[in-house]
Design a protein around this motif. Sequence first.
Motif, short mmCIF file in Angstrom:
data_model
loop_
_atom_site.label_atom_id
_atom_site.label_comp_id
_atom_site.label_asym_id
_atom_site.label_seq_id
_atom_site.Cartn_x
_atom_site.Cartn_y
_atom_site.Cartn_z
N MET A 45 0.86 -1.17 0.00
CA MET A 45 0.00 0.00 0.00
C MET A 45 0.91 1.24 0.00
O MET A 45 1.86 1.31 0.75
N ASP A 46 0.57 2.20 -0.86
CA ASP A 46 1.40 3.41 -0.89
C ASP A 46 0.97 4.38 0.22
O ASP A 46 -0.04 4.19 0.88
N THR A 47 1.78 5.40 0.41
CA THR A 47 1.57 6.35 1.51
C THR A 47 0.21 7.03 1.42
O THR A 47 -0.52 7.13 2.42
N GLN A 48 -0.15 7.52 0.24
CA GLN A 48 -1.42 8.24 0.07
C GLN A 48 -2.60 7.33 0.42
O GLN A 48 -3.54 7.76 1.09
N GLU A 49 -2.52 6.07 0.00
CA GLU A 49 -3.60 5.13 0.31
C GLU A 49 -3.68 4.88 1.82
O GLU A 49 -4.77 4.84 2.39
N ALA A 50 -2.54 4.73 2.48
CA ALA A 50 -2.54 4.52 3.94
C ALA A 50 -3.15 5.73 4.64
O ALA A 50 -3.93 5.58 5.59
N ILE A 51 -2.83 6.93 4.16
CA ILE A 51 -3.40 8.15 4.76
C ILE A 51 -4.91 8.16 4.58
O ILE A 51 -5.67 8.47 5.51
N GLN A 52 -5.38 7.80 3.39
CA GLN A 52 -6.82 7.81 3.11
C GLN A 52 -7.56 6.73 3.92
O GLN A 52 -8.71 6.93 4.31
N LEU A 53 -6.91 5.58 4.17
CA LEU A 53 -7.58 4.46 4.83
C LEU A 53 -7.44 4.46 6.36
O LEU A 53 -8.17 3.75 7.04
N ARG A 54 -6.53 5.24 6.90
CA ARG A 54 -6.31 5.21 8.35
C ARG A 54 -7.56 5.67 9.10
O ARG A 54 -8.14 6.68 8.82
N ARG A 55 -7.97 4.85 10.03
CA ARG A 55 -9.12 5.16 10.88
C ARG A 55 -8.79 4.71 12.29
O ARG A 55 -7.97 3.81 12.50
N THR A 56 -9.47 5.24 13.26
CA THR A 56 -9.34 4.77 14.64
C THR A 56 -10.15 3.50 14.80
O THR A 56 -11.35 3.48 14.49
N THR A 57 -9.51 2.45 15.28
CA THR A 57 -10.19 1.19 15.55
C THR A 57 -10.69 1.23 16.99
O THR A 57 -9.91 1.48 17.91
N HIS A 58 -11.98 0.99 17.16
CA HIS A 58 -12.56 1.05 18.50
C HIS A 58 -12.80 -0.32 19.11
O HIS A 58 -12.91 -0.45 20.32
N SER A 59 -12.91 -1.34 18.27
CA SER A 59 -13.23 -2.68 18.75
C SER A 59 -12.21 -3.67 18.17
O SER A 59 -12.12 -3.81 16.95
N PHE A 60 -11.45 -4.31 19.05
CA PHE A 60 -10.40 -5.22 18.62
C PHE A 60 -10.79 -6.67 18.85
O PHE A 60 -11.49 -6.98 19.81
N GLY A 61 -10.31 -7.54 17.98
CA GLY A 61 -10.49 -8.97 18.15
C GLY A 61 -9.26 -9.58 18.83
O GLY A 61 -8.26 -8.90 19.04
N PRO A 62 -9.32 -10.87 19.13
CA PRO A 62 -8.23 -11.51 19.88
C PRO A 62 -7.01 -11.92 19.04
O PRO A 62 -5.98 -12.27 19.61
N LYS A 63 -7.10 -11.83 17.72
CA LYS A 63 -5.97 -12.26 16.88
C LYS A 63 -4.73 -11.40 17.16
O LYS A 63 -4.82 -10.17 17.22
N MET A 64 -3.59 -12.07 17.33
CA MET A 64 -2.35 -11.37 17.64
C MET A 64 -1.70 -10.77 16.39
O MET A 64 -1.68 -11.40 15.34
#
Length: 182
Positions: free
Chosen positions: A1-20
């Motif tokens: 993933m390129d930098t611009q795409e990472a910037i566009q897709l970054r969101r705050t995750t509020h609910s996490f699963g147990p996968k490490m």
Amino acid sequence: MDTQEAIQLRRTTHSFGPKMVPEELVINAVEAGNQAPCHHRTYPWRFTLVSKIKRQELIKYALDELKRRGSQTESEISKFQTKILTPSHLLVASQVLSKNEERISEDYAACCCAIQNISLSLTANQVGSKWSTGWITKSDNTYKALEIDPINERIIGFIWIGFGEPLQPINRPSLDQVLRRI
């Protein structure tokens, strides 16, 4: 993933699963954070990777605090334990405190840049994160549990890291609303 795409897709995750999350991705993210710009080359950020054992200690202190505040229902206890233990990793961000008052705000800005780099690195690897603050980040017991000297460093947030719920797009303001041309 390129930098611009990472910037566009970054969101705050509020609910996490147990996968490490592989620790290598977390370390790579901290390396990205360490590349952040900073005024006067102070490199004021410090990161503490907190083990599950230390997280249990944080829960103990937090439950004592909740009890002291008179709000310790079974629901609150369960919610708090889930919040502390479920994410794959907990990275605590702190700022080395300068003796120069003006530099403190410049250093805080640099720490924010470092945290953003960490978030973008994790996003590029399809890993979620959440930077949070609150009473637990200010508690004397948290400093004690994490072996951080509050005279020399200030905790500026917990960075929760893990795989979480798919995130929805955010309706952001248009560039015309945030960009002036003069």
